[in-house]
Design a protein around this motif. Structure first.
Motif, PDB file in Angstrom:
ATOM      1  N   LEU A  40       0.829  -1.211   0.000  1.00  0.00           N
ATOM      2  CA  LEU A  40       0.000   0.000   0.000  1.00  0.00           C
ATOM      3  C   LEU A  40       0.862   1.259   0.000  1.00  0.00           C
ATOM      4  N   VAL A  41       1.842   1.316   0.894  1.00  0.00           N
ATOM      5  CA  VAL A  41       2.713   2.499   0.978  1.00  0.00           C
ATOM      6  C   VAL A  41       3.551   2.637  -0.289  1.00  0.00           C
ATOM      7  N   ALA A  42       4.140   1.536  -0.755  1.00  0.00           N
ATOM      8  CA  ALA A  42       4.976   1.593  -1.956  1.00  0.00           C
ATOM      9  C   ALA A  42       4.154   1.981  -3.173  1.00  0.00           C
ATOM     10  N   GLY A  43       2.906   1.499  -3.234  1.00  0.00           N
ATOM     11  CA  GLY A  43       2.057   1.852  -4.370  1.00  0.00           C
ATOM     12  C   GLY A  43       1.794   3.339  -4.436  1.00  0.00           C
TER      13      GLY A  43
ATOM     14  N   TYR B  77      -4.030  -4.990  -3.195  1.00  0.00           N
ATOM     15  CA  TYR B  77      -3.827  -3.624  -3.687  1.00  0.00           C
ATOM     16  C   TYR B  77      -3.531  -3.618  -5.186  1.00  0.00           C
ATOM     17  N   ILE B  78      -2.691  -4.563  -5.624  1.00  0.00           N
ATOM     18  CA  ILE B  78      -2.379  -4.631  -7.053  1.00  0.00           C
ATOM     19  C   ILE B  78      -3.644  -4.931  -7.860  1.00  0.00           C
ATOM     20  N   GLY B  79      -4.464  -5.847  -7.360  1.00  0.00           N
ATOM     21  CA  GLY B  79      -5.709  -6.168  -8.050  1.00  0.00           C
ATOM     22  C   GLY B  79      -6.662  -4.989  -8.081  1.00  0.00           C
ATOM     23  N   PHE B  80      -6.673  -4.214  -6.998  1.00  0.00           N
ATOM     24  CA  PHE B  80      -7.539  -3.029  -6.957  1.00  0.00           C
ATOM     25  C   PHE B  80      -7.135  -2.019  -8.030  1.00  0.00           C
ATOM     26  N   ILE B  81      -5.831  -1.824  -8.198  1.00  0.00           N
ATOM     27  CA  ILE B  81      -5.351  -0.890  -9.225  1.00  0.00           C
ATOM     28  C   ILE B  81      -5.721  -1.386 -10.623  1.00  0.00           C
TER      29      ILE B  81
END
Length: 281
Positions: free
Chosen positions: A192-195, A251-255
């Motif tokens: 989350l933070v890195a994204g 998070y990756i899937g959400f993006i």
């Protein structure tokens, strides 16, 4: 100090009793426990030299005993016999006992394996329904090809192989579970933070991922060491990889659902896992 000495002496006595009963597996366990309490216990070192079959292992424990007590006549006499056997090209003692010509000549002429009738059928001690002609070179128990673990001097059984495995490579289910939970939570937060940071960097996202990835992976390996007591092993590496993938996917899937493709974030995640696994080897 007195309690430790008494405990070590009791373990040595138990190991000797196991040797007399012919149970070299239990004997080795008791002698090792005694050496964990008192690494300089000469009786435990001599006991290990007695219980082991490989001459090289015998020599190692005898040399350790002589380093503690250079005047020990038993260790010195046995070491001379072991060195003679090694010089003759022999690798294994006929039994787990010490090699001393005047005391064991009769035993060496009729080793345990040759005393058995030729018609007797051996069965694997872990799979009684399977016939076998193999024996563990360490404990002497019959084992089938599936149970045999290859070593430079012959095959050993799974229990003896486990005894030879370093402590930090002996990973239990509880430690794997703890490592998995720690990595999963870490991956959720870090992704989350890195994204967010990589998203702000825009065109320079790959550079940010390349710079932050190794540091994040190093921190992850330190957390795993803290959570598991510095354990290592293939299963731990698999658990870490799977847990991090599961933690980063939400998070990756959400993006991706929003229409984006976080290639830099994927690159960052790969670096983190690769770095952590490199530290955990």
């Amino acid at each position: 100090m007195t309690e430790s000495t008494i405990t070590a002496a009791e373990l040595v006595a138990a190991g000797r009793a196991a040797l007399i009963a012919g149970d070299t597996v239990t004997a080795r366990l008791r002698f090792r426990e005694a050496l964990e309490i008192d690494p300089h216990c000469v009786d435990a070192l001599l006991g290990m030299a007695t219980a082991l079959r490989p001459y090289r292992d015998k020599r190692e424990y005898l040399l350790r005993a002589l380093a503690v007590d250079p005047e020990n006549s038993e260790a010195r006499a046995t070491l001379e016999q072991v060195e003679a056997r090694l010089a003759a090209g022999e690798l294994l003692a006929p039994t787990g006992g010490q090699v001393r010509e005047r005391e064991e000549a009769a035993v060496e002429e009729t080793p345990a394996a040759s005393v058995m009738p030729a018609s007797e059928t051996l069965v694997c001690y872990r799979h009684p329904q399977r016939e076998t002609g193999l024996r563990c070179i360490s404990c002497g128990r019959p084992i089938c090809p599936e149970c045999a673990r290859a070593t430079p001097v012959g095959q050993i059984c799974p229990e003896c192989a486990r005894e030879r495995t370093p402590v930090n490579y002996q990973v239990g289910p509880t430690q794997l579970l703890v490592a998995g939970v720690v990595v999963l939570i870490y991956a959720l937060l870090v992704t989350l933070v890195a994204g967010v940071v990589i998203g702000w960097a825009g065109f320079f996202g790959f550079i940010v991922a390349f710079l932050l990835g190794p540091m994040t992976g190093n921190l992850l390996s330190r957390l795993i060491d803290w959570a598991t007591g510095r354990k290592r092993g293939r299963m731990l590496m698999i658990v870490v990889s799977v847990a991090y993938a599961c933690g980063s996917l939400p998070y990756i899937g959400f993006i991706i659902l929003l229409g984006g493709f976080p290639l830099a974030l994927l690159f960052f995640s790969i670096i983190v896992v690769t770095t952590a696994l490199a530290w955990l080897r």
